[in-house]
Scaffold this motif. Sequence first.
Motif, PDB file in Angstrom:
ATOM      1  N   UNK A 129      47.856  43.066  22.213  1.00 22.44           N
ATOM      2  CA  UNK A 129      47.490  42.746  23.579  1.00 22.44           C
ATOM      3  C   UNK A 129      46.773  42.759  24.299  1.00 22.44           C
ATOM      4  N   UNK A 130      47.051  41.213  25.674  1.00 22.67           N
ATOM      5  CA  UNK A 130      45.918  40.869  26.407  1.00 22.67           C
ATOM      6  C   UNK A 130      45.257  41.663  27.155  1.00 22.67           C
ATOM      7  N   UNK A 131      44.448  40.774  27.941  1.00 24.01           N
ATOM      8  CA  UNK A 131      43.860  42.094  28.980  1.00 24.01           C
ATOM      9  C   UNK A 131      43.721  41.103  29.840  1.00 24.01           C
ATOM     10  N   UNK A 132      43.998  41.313  31.186  1.00 29.76           N
ATOM     11  CA  UNK A 132      43.838  40.443  32.612  1.00 29.76           C
ATOM     12  C   UNK A 132      43.633  40.860  33.075  1.00 29.76           C
TER      13      UNK A 132
ATOM     14  N   UNK B 236      46.816  36.710  40.165  1.00 29.08           N
ATOM     15  CA  UNK B 236      45.794  36.835  38.793  1.00 29.08           C
ATOM     16  C   UNK B 236      44.165  36.503  39.667  1.00 29.08           C
ATOM     17  N   UNK B 237      42.886  37.221  38.795  1.00 22.08           N
ATOM     18  CA  UNK B 237      41.651  36.992  39.746  1.00 22.08           C
ATOM     19  C   UNK B 237      41.728  35.736  38.901  1.00 22.08           C
ATOM     20  N   UNK B 238      40.213  34.544  39.024  1.00 21.23           N
ATOM     21  CA  UNK B 238      39.728  33.547  39.521  1.00 21.23           C
ATOM     22  C   UNK B 238      39.439  33.547  37.462  1.00 21.23           C
ATOM     23  N   UNK B 239      39.157  32.943  36.512  1.00 22.22           N
ATOM     24  CA  UNK B 239      38.646  33.344  35.928  1.00 22.22           C
ATOM     25  C   UNK B 239      36.817  32.995  35.870  1.00 22.22           C
ATOM     26  N   UNK B 240      37.091  32.461  36.813  1.00 22.37           N
ATOM     27  CA  UNK B 240      35.090  33.207  37.117  1.00 22.37           C
ATOM     28  C   UNK B 240      34.278  34.543  37.761  1.00 22.37           C
TER      29      UNK B 240
END
Length: 159
Positions: A48-51, A86-90
């Motif tokens: 499972x990936x955490x997004x 989606x949230x920005x990676x930073x």
Amino acid sequence: MSKASPATSFLTRAKVPFRTVEYDYHPGTERVALQAAEAVGLPAGQLLKTLMVEVDGKPACAVVPGDRSLSMKKVAAGFGGKSAAMMAPEKAEKLTGYHTGGISPFGQRKRVPILFEAEAMALEEVVINGGKRGLLLILSPEAACAALGARAKPLCADL
């Protein structure tokens, strides 16, 4: 690599049984979850990936099978909102305290609402990032949800 992380500490404090497995993380890999599943010899649907997402501008966390994609419509509905992105990676790194490729739903710096893909609840065990690139945790999906106060909802796009 040390197997200690905020995620493993969180699960230990919550008295949730788990096992760890390590793999060689390759930076720049486009689909980290698929690479991790292959490296440890598991089906991608079990990992499972955490997004990190934003629902109506508020942070949230979606935990879904590594071989599936989010449906933003289902994510928004699951969290009781109107829109999701989606949230920005930073921003995800700052919020969680983890680096992308190593974000875990356990032990995040700031607690946010968490949903698991409903289909994952049918699995006996799931594999979730352990809070470090290359560290995975194996545990029951029910125990993971209970420890996080998470719920299970349909979140993925139809196949």
